[in-house]
Design a protein around this motif. Structure first.
Motif: not given
Length: 162
Positions: A67-95
């Protein structure tokens, strides 16, 4: 051209009617020119555009739901299921997820592209494309060959299959 013939015995008044004949002539000439010129100017490549249809998603447990949305400050917020992940965490979890699924299947030689898990992305309507595009790029970089979008059909529309 308008002309006044004869007089009614009184003062002659200047004619105040507008002569529209030249205007009509010019408009007809322009119409003919545009009718000839438009097909010459508009050149398009013949394409078969895809038909739009809503297909129900088959959710498999190995698929990744983001799930992808934007935070209050305009930054991207990506959620893996219900857990918010950073872009590095997203890549590591995906691999790690892809490697685990390949290992569980007994190796790449035992899998077809249809056996690999899919990524299902749900994006908020107000999320800028840079957030969604960056997530797609990260998931494809991790090795996921199929990335799809989850959307809601308009109320009252039925599911059509082609």
């Amino acid at each position: 051209m308008a002309m006044s013939v004869g007089s009614d015995g009184g003062e002659e008044k200047p004619m105040s009617d507008i002569n529209t004949t030249p205007l009509v002539d010019v408009m007809l000439v322009l119409l003919i020119i545009f009718l000839i010129a438009v097909p010459v100017v508009v050149q398009t490549v013949q394409l078969q555009l895809p038909k739009v249809a809503f297909e129900p998603t088959t959710t498999k447990p190995e698929n990744v739901s983001l799930s992808i949305t934007t935070g209050a400050d305009g930054s991207c917020a990506v959620y893996w299921n219900m857990t918010k992940v950073s872009s590095d965490d997203l890549l590591n979890r995906a691999v790690a997820k892809l490697e685990a699924d390949i290992k569980k299947a007994g190796g790449v030689e035992n899998m077809t592209p249809e056996d690999l898990p899919e990524v299902h992305i749900r994006g908020d309507i107000n999320t800028p494309y840079r957030c969604i595009g960056g997530t797609i790029y990260t998931m494809q970089r991790a090795g996921f060959p199929r990335v799809g979008f989850i959307s809601e059909p308009e109320p009252g529309t039925s599911v059509q299959r082609l």
